[in-house]
Design a protein around this motif. Structure first.
Motif, PDB file in Angstrom:
ATOM      1  N   SER A   1       4.804   7.483   1.149  1.00  0.00           N
ATOM      2  CA  SER A   1       3.425   7.904   0.868  1.00  0.00           C
ATOM      3  C   SER A   1       2.529   6.659   0.829  1.00  0.00           C
ATOM      4  O   SER A   1       2.720   5.768  -0.005  1.00  0.00           O
ATOM      5  CB  SER A   1       3.381   8.638  -0.478  1.00  0.00           C
ATOM      6  OG  SER A   1       2.153   9.294  -0.651  1.00  0.00           O
ATOM      7  N   THR A   2       1.570   6.620   1.750  1.00  0.00           N
ATOM      8  CA  THR A   2       0.661   5.481   1.862  1.00  0.00           C
ATOM      9  C   THR A   2      -0.650   5.790   1.112  1.00  0.00           C
ATOM     10  O   THR A   2      -1.272   6.829   1.359  1.00  0.00           O
ATOM     11  CB  THR A   2       0.342   5.176   3.324  1.00  0.00           C
ATOM     12  OG1 THR A   2       1.567   4.946   4.027  1.00  0.00           O
ATOM     13  CG2 THR A   2      -0.539   3.938   3.444  1.00  0.00           C
TER      14      THR A   2
ATOM     15  N   ARG B   1      -2.656  12.404   0.274  1.00  0.00           N
ATOM     16  CA  ARG B   1      -1.284  11.988   0.577  1.00  0.00           C
ATOM     17  C   ARG B   1      -0.304  12.805  -0.275  1.00  0.00           C
ATOM     18  O   ARG B   1      -0.684  13.396  -1.293  1.00  0.00           O
ATOM     19  CB  ARG B   1      -1.093  10.495   0.333  1.00  0.00           C
ATOM     20  CG  ARG B   1      -0.955  10.098  -1.137  1.00  0.00           C
ATOM     21  CD  ARG B   1      -0.864   8.576  -1.263  1.00  0.00           C
ATOM     22  NE  ARG B   1      -0.450   8.145  -2.583  1.00  0.00           N
ATOM     23  CZ  ARG B   1      -1.244   8.026  -3.635  1.00  0.00           C
ATOM     24  NH1 ARG B   1      -2.535   8.349  -3.520  1.00  0.00           N
ATOM     25  NH2 ARG B   1      -0.768   7.600  -4.795  1.00  0.00           N
ATOM     26  N   LEU B   2       0.945  12.835   0.181  1.00  0.00           N
ATOM     27  CA  LEU B   2       1.966  13.544  -0.582  1.00  0.00           C
ATOM     28  C   LEU B   2       2.262  12.801  -1.881  1.00  0.00           C
ATOM     29  O   LEU B   2       2.383  11.564  -1.893  1.00  0.00           O
ATOM     30  CB  LEU B   2       3.252  13.668   0.242  1.00  0.00           C
ATOM     31  CG  LEU B   2       3.206  14.564   1.486  1.00  0.00           C
ATOM     32  CD1 LEU B   2       4.554  14.504   2.228  1.00  0.00           C
ATOM     33  CD2 LEU B   2       2.877  16.006   1.108  1.00  0.00           C
ATOM     34  N   MET B   3       2.369  13.552  -2.976  1.00  0.00           N
ATOM     35  CA  MET B   3       2.750  12.930  -4.237  1.00  0.00           C
ATOM     36  C   MET B   3       4.166  12.397  -4.105  1.00  0.00           C
ATOM     37  O   MET B   3       5.025  13.024  -3.465  1.00  0.00           O
ATOM     38  CB  MET B   3       2.648  13.937  -5.390  1.00  0.00           C
ATOM     39  CG  MET B   3       2.825  13.315  -6.777  1.00  0.00           C
ATOM     40  SD  MET B   3       2.538  14.503  -8.121  1.00  0.00           S
ATOM     41  CE  MET B   3       0.760  14.708  -8.017  1.00  0.00           C
ATOM     42  N   TRP B   4       4.412  11.249  -4.725  1.00  0.00           N
ATOM     43  CA  TRP B   4       5.669  10.538  -4.515  1.00  0.00           C
ATOM     44  C   TRP B   4       6.340  10.157  -5.815  1.00  0.00           C
ATOM     45  O   TRP B   4       5.704   9.715  -6.774  1.00  0.00           O
ATOM     46  CB  TRP B   4       5.395   9.272  -3.716  1.00  0.00           C
ATOM     47  CG  TRP B   4       6.599   8.472  -3.312  1.00  0.00           C
ATOM     48  CD1 TRP B   4       7.248   8.534  -2.113  1.00  0.00           C
ATOM     49  CD2 TRP B   4       7.287   7.472  -4.083  1.00  0.00           C
ATOM     50  NE1 TRP B   4       8.300   7.648  -2.080  1.00  0.00           N
ATOM     51  CE2 TRP B   4       8.338   6.977  -3.296  1.00  0.00           C
ATOM     52  CE3 TRP B   4       7.123   6.955  -5.371  1.00  0.00           C
ATOM     53  CZ2 TRP B   4       9.225   5.995  -3.737  1.00  0.00           C
ATOM     54  CZ3 TRP B   4       7.994   5.983  -5.821  1.00  0.00           C
ATOM     55  CH2 TRP B   4       9.047   5.510  -5.017  1.00  0.00           C
ATOM     56  N   PHE B   5       7.659  10.352  -5.864  1.00  0.00           N
ATOM     57  CA  PHE B   5       8.548   9.757  -6.862  1.00  0.00           C
ATOM     58  C   PHE B   5       9.771   9.253  -6.113  1.00  0.00           C
ATOM     59  O   PHE B   5      10.094   9.737  -5.016  1.00  0.00           O
ATOM     60  CB  PHE B   5       8.961  10.780  -7.935  1.00  0.00           C
ATOM     61  CG  PHE B   5       7.961  10.934  -9.049  1.00  0.00           C
ATOM     62  CD1 PHE B   5       8.078  10.219 -10.232  1.00  0.00           C
ATOM     63  CD2 PHE B   5       6.888  11.805  -8.914  1.00  0.00           C
ATOM     64  CE1 PHE B   5       7.155  10.355 -11.252  1.00  0.00           C
ATOM     65  CE2 PHE B   5       5.955  11.954  -9.925  1.00  0.00           C
ATOM     66  CZ  PHE B   5       6.088  11.227 -11.104  1.00  0.00           C
TER      67      PHE B   5
ATOM     68  N   ASN C   1       0.810  -1.225   0.000  1.00  0.00           N
ATOM     69  CA  ASN C   1       0.000   0.000   0.000  1.00  0.00           C
ATOM     70  C   ASN C   1       0.843   1.274   0.000  1.00  0.00           C
ATOM     71  O   ASN C   1       0.331   2.361   0.297  1.00  0.00           O
ATOM     72  CB  ASN C   1      -0.962   0.018   1.194  1.00  0.00           C
ATOM     73  CG  ASN C   1      -2.276   0.703   0.850  1.00  0.00           C
ATOM     74  OD1 ASN C   1      -2.773   0.577  -0.266  1.00  0.00           O
ATOM     75  ND2 ASN C   1      -2.838   1.439   1.795  1.00  0.00           N
ATOM     76  N   LEU C   2       2.119   1.150  -0.337  1.00  0.00           N
ATOM     77  CA  LEU C   2       3.013   2.301  -0.438  1.00  0.00           C
ATOM     78  C   LEU C   2       3.421   2.523  -1.887  1.00  0.00           C
ATOM     79  O   LEU C   2       3.602   1.571  -2.646  1.00  0.00           O
ATOM     80  CB  LEU C   2       4.272   2.084   0.400  1.00  0.00           C
ATOM     81  CG  LEU C   2       4.116   2.034   1.911  1.00  0.00           C
ATOM     82  CD1 LEU C   2       5.414   1.544   2.547  1.00  0.00           C
ATOM     83  CD2 LEU C   2       3.739   3.406   2.459  1.00  0.00           C
ATOM     84  N   ASP C   3       3.579   3.808  -2.283  1.00  0.00           N
ATOM     85  CA  ASP C   3       4.150   4.112  -3.592  1.00  0.00           C
ATOM     86  C   ASP C   3       5.543   3.505  -3.680  1.00  0.00           C
ATOM     87  O   ASP C   3       6.330   3.580  -2.728  1.00  0.00           O
ATOM     88  CB  ASP C   3       4.245   5.632  -3.790  1.00  0.00           C
ATOM     89  CG  ASP C   3       2.902   6.259  -4.105  1.00  0.00           C
ATOM     90  OD1 ASP C   3       2.331   5.932  -5.164  1.00  0.00           O
ATOM     91  OD2 ASP C   3       2.416   7.074  -3.298  1.00  0.00           O
ATOM     92  N   ALA C   4       5.853   2.911  -4.842  1.00  0.00           N
ATOM     93  CA  ALA C   4       7.151   2.249  -4.998  1.00  0.00           C
ATOM     94  C   ALA C   4       7.598   2.342  -6.460  1.00  0.00           C
ATOM     95  O   ALA C   4       6.940   2.955  -7.297  1.00  0.00           O
ATOM     96  CB  ALA C   4       7.051   0.796  -4.546  1.00  0.00           C
ATOM     97  N   GLY C   5       8.752   1.710  -6.755  1.00  0.00           N
ATOM     98  CA  GLY C   5       9.306   1.794  -8.103  1.00  0.00           C
ATOM     99  C   GLY C   5       9.926   3.147  -8.364  1.00  0.00           C
ATOM    100  O   GLY C   5      10.329   3.860  -7.439  1.00  0.00           O
TER     101      GLY C   5
END
Length: 281
Positions: A275-276, A264-268, A199-203
């Protein structure tokens, strides 16, 4: 030779015995002259199989043109005639959420089955609008009876063996809906560089979202066509992630963080936070 003579003799004898036999005529259609929508859905994964559908889905996303004209077939039951016949189409007010004259051009209520024709293709011109970026709009078309045509086919019964987009459910053959949007959908390539783990942003790029896609295109000067394996090798994908990480980190450090629709915070890859999905910042 003897057999051939016997066959000919037998045929002559039958004609003499049954002098009043008449040629059998096939019965032709003698029901109402009626109209119904006949818009097909084709499954590209199954060769040669398709079915009539009650709606058509159209997306402007990834298309450069801002105006598209689609055609929707109306079929005839009954005899063709050697003269033009008008039929009537109206907007179905209960299902239509698009605005005529804004999201699509005004549709003429008077349509024509041409002389000696068994169908007509009704054109509908759709326009890209800002409203389509956030929701799907519906244009409902409905056939009405007039002095030329009845509507004696209220229900479409799917044929056995056809692919169906509505699980072989019955639907109104007098109605056809057009579902139009400009909502981004994840390019196939996103699965290569974006991911969700636990459930976390990844890659490199994290989970896909419309907000992230548009911001990425703006910051990195990308178009939808750039999201292909040929144009986006791993080295460029990592570069895009780095550019976006720098942009987001700068905004965060300035006290103006960029957020997704769920808060949630946008993530890269590379930003200083995790970011969940579904958990606001």
């Amino acid at each position: 030779m003897i057999m051939r003579k016997l066959v000919i003799f037998s045929l002559l004898a039958m004609c003499m015995i049954f002098p009043y036999c008449k040629k059998t005529e096939l019965k032709t259609y003698d029901g109402d002259t009626s109209l119904y929508f006949s818009v097909f859905y084709a499954d590209p994964t199954i060769s040669g199989r398709s079915s009539v559908q009650p709606f058509t889905t159209y997306s402007f996303f990834g298309i450069f043109d801002n105006v598209s004209t689609l055609k929707f077939r109306v079929n005839l039951t009954g005899k063709t005639e050697n003269f033009d016949r008008k039929f009537i189409i109206t907007l179905d007010k209960d299902s239509t959420t698009a605005v005529e004259g804004v999201d699509f051009e005004v549709i003429s209520s008077d349509q024509v089955i041409k002389a000696n024709a068994s169908y007509a293709d009704v054109p509908v011109t759709i326009k890209r609008t800002a409203a389509m970026k956030t929701k799907q709009l519906v244009i409902g078309l409905r056939l009405l009876p007039n002095e030329n045509f009845k509507l004696s086919m209220p229900v479409w019964y799917p044929l056995s063996g056809q692919v169906s987009v509505v699980n072989n459910a019955l639907f109104d053959a007098r109605y056809h809906g057009i579902k139009v949007s400009d909502i981004p959908v994840a390019p196939t390539l996103w699965k290569t560089y974006g991911a969700v783990q636990n459930n976390l942003d990844a890659g490199y790029w994290g989970a896909f979202s419309a907000e992230k896609y548009y911001l990425m295109c703006e910051v990195c000067s990308l178009t939808y066509d750039d999201f292909t394996a040929a144009k986006m090798p791993a080295s460029r994908a990592l570069l895009m992630a780095t550019l976006m990480k720098n942009y987001l980190q700068t905004k965060f450090n300035m006290g103006t963080p960029i957020k997704e629709a769920d808060g949630r915070l946008m993530w890269f890859n590379g930003v200083s936070w995790r970011s969940t999905i579904g958990v606001p910042y």
